[in-house]
Design an enzyme around this catalytic site. Structure first.
Site, short mmCIF file in Angstrom:
data_model
loop_
_atom_site.label_atom_id
_atom_site.label_comp_id
_atom_site.label_asym_id
_atom_site.label_seq_id
_atom_site.Cartn_x
_atom_site.Cartn_y
_atom_site.Cartn_z
N ARG A 1 0.87 -1.18 0.00
CA ARG A 1 0.00 0.00 0.00
C ARG A 1 0.90 1.23 0.00
NH1 ARG A 1 -2.52 -0.30 6.11
NH2 ARG A 1 -0.63 -0.92 7.17
N SER B 1 6.53 0.15 4.68
CA SER B 1 7.26 -0.84 3.89
C SER B 1 7.67 -0.30 2.53
CB SER B 1 6.41 -2.08 3.66
OG SER B 1 6.06 -2.67 4.86
N HIS C 1 1.25 -19.56 5.30
CA HIS C 1 0.51 -20.14 6.42
C HIS C 1 -0.88 -20.46 5.88
CE1 HIS C 1 -0.83 -21.10 10.34
NE2 HIS C 1 -1.16 -19.90 10.78
N ASP D 1 0.79 -25.64 13.44
CA ASP D 1 1.44 -24.36 13.67
C ASP D 1 0.77 -23.62 14.81
OD1 ASP D 1 3.54 -22.56 12.39
OD2 ASP D 1 1.85 -21.20 12.52
#
Ligand code: NDP
Ligand code: MG
Length: 329
Positions: A47, A52, A107, A190
């Site tokens: 975004r 980031s 995941h 997990d």
């Protein structure tokens, strides 16, 4: 059990494809840099305005908006926090999920618990390093890798497994070995591991030991060294040489005391709670609770974070780690 190493992975299926890595956090940064360095065409989808964006640009990555990256890529590898994946998928990715593309994860959570539903004519795959993103990167640069898991939930093109394995090879995982699993197995084991043992179980065990010693009048610093600092040394031994190697390295006194007392700590009650925790995961009860929590902006998590930071062991530990240079001042 099926394990894949470098020599078993044919990267042909990924040869002319572009991988969009969505997210540039722990896993996004490590995996996208490794894949790019391995010669895979990588674009990072983020975004605009998030922190980031600059980081990925500074690292020399090809950065685009999530929508642009999803549109141009053949493989959309979603490495956002699990609790926001469904929302971002609906808004910014789903419109670009066209026939024969691959939707990939590290995941299985959102696919297994059906928070993300994808069309029948796309691949759904998982390639998951068994460790944090910083380690994925560091070991890769050292010429090795950390082990990983691969799974295929939906194989629309007939080569979904090869695509996922090629990504894993690009990340360096097949240098250490990639184990084949299913979305269900990866997701449930997990969650169980992090709740009962790795994150939940171990912190509670350490803190209970620390508190017992401090309450009995011992110096908190001694209590910290004994219950927390030394744990790493013991776990390293188990990691390298198994239980037998650890028992062999500690004193006979420690071995006798440990073996004769441990059942009183992890007793039948603790084991039956472990089974209950696993059932809650399998039935989707945990996932439901976590979804409600994150939709409500995490009131419980924020409260628990506050309580955790106020713990005496955190205060004592932080001072000691700074004093010996383990933690930055
Ligand atoms: P992170 O929390 O590190 O992801 C952060 C990234 O997500 C940032 O790039 C951030 O961008 C972006 N992001 C956060 N919120 C939003 C939003 N609302 N919209 C768009 N982008 C957003 O995730 P992890 O790397 O920890 O986890 C990614 C996946 O990998 C998960 O599925 C996790 O289960 C799995 N995994 C994680 C492991 C780990 O060790 N962390 C190990 C194995 C698997 P911005 O800077 O713009 O906020
Ligand atoms: Mg895990």
């Amino acid at each position: 059990m099926k394990m894949y190493y470098d020599k078993d992975v044919d990267t042909e299926s990924l040869a002319n494809k572009t991988v969009a890595v969505i997210g540039y956090g722990s896993q996004g940064r490590g995996q996208s840099r490794n894949m790019a360095d391995s010669g895979i065409k990588v674009v990072v989808g983020l975004r605009e305005g998030g922190s980031s964006w600059k980081k990925a640009n500074d690292d020399g990555m090809n950065v685009k908006t999530i929508e642009e990256a999803a549109e141009l890529a053949d493989v959309i590898h979603i490495l956002l926090p699990d609790e926001i994946q469904a929302e971002v998928y609906e808004e910014s990715i789903a419109p670009y999920v066209k026939s024969a593309k691959t939707i990939s994860f590290s995941h299985g959570y959102n696919i297994h618990f059906k928070y993300i539903k994808v069309p029948d004519d796309v691949n759904v795959t998982m390639i998951a390093p068994k460790g944090p993103g910083s380690m994925v990167r560091r070991t890769y640069l050292d010429g090795f890798g950390i082990p990983g898991l691969v799974a295929v939930e939906q194989d629309a093109t007939g080569d979904a497994l090869q695509i996922a394995l090629a990504m894993g090879k690009g990340c360096g995982l097949s240098r250490a070995g990639i184990l084949e699993t299913s979305f269900r197995e990866e997701t449930e084991t997990d969650l169980f591991g992090e709740q009962a043992i790795l994150c939940g179980g171990v912190t509670k065990l350490i803190d209970a030991g620390f508190t017992t010693l401090v309450k009995a009048g011992y110096q908190p610093e001694i209590a910290y060294f004994e219950t927390c600092h030394e744990l790493k040394l013991i776990v390293d031994l188990i990691y390298e040489k198994g239980f037998a190697g650890m028992w062999n390295d500690v004193s006979n006194t420690a071995e006798f005391g440990g073996l004769s007392r441990r059942d009183r700590i992890i007793n039948d009650e603790a084991k039956s709670e472990m089974e209950k925790i696993l059932k809650e995961i399998q039935k989707g009860k945990f996932a439901k609770e976590w979804t409600l929590e994150s939709k409500a902006k995490m009131p419980m998590l924020n409260r628990m974070r506050e309580l955790e930071s106020e713990k005496k062991i955190e205060n004592v530990g932080s001072k000691l780690r700074k004093a010996c240079g383990l933690e930055k001042k």
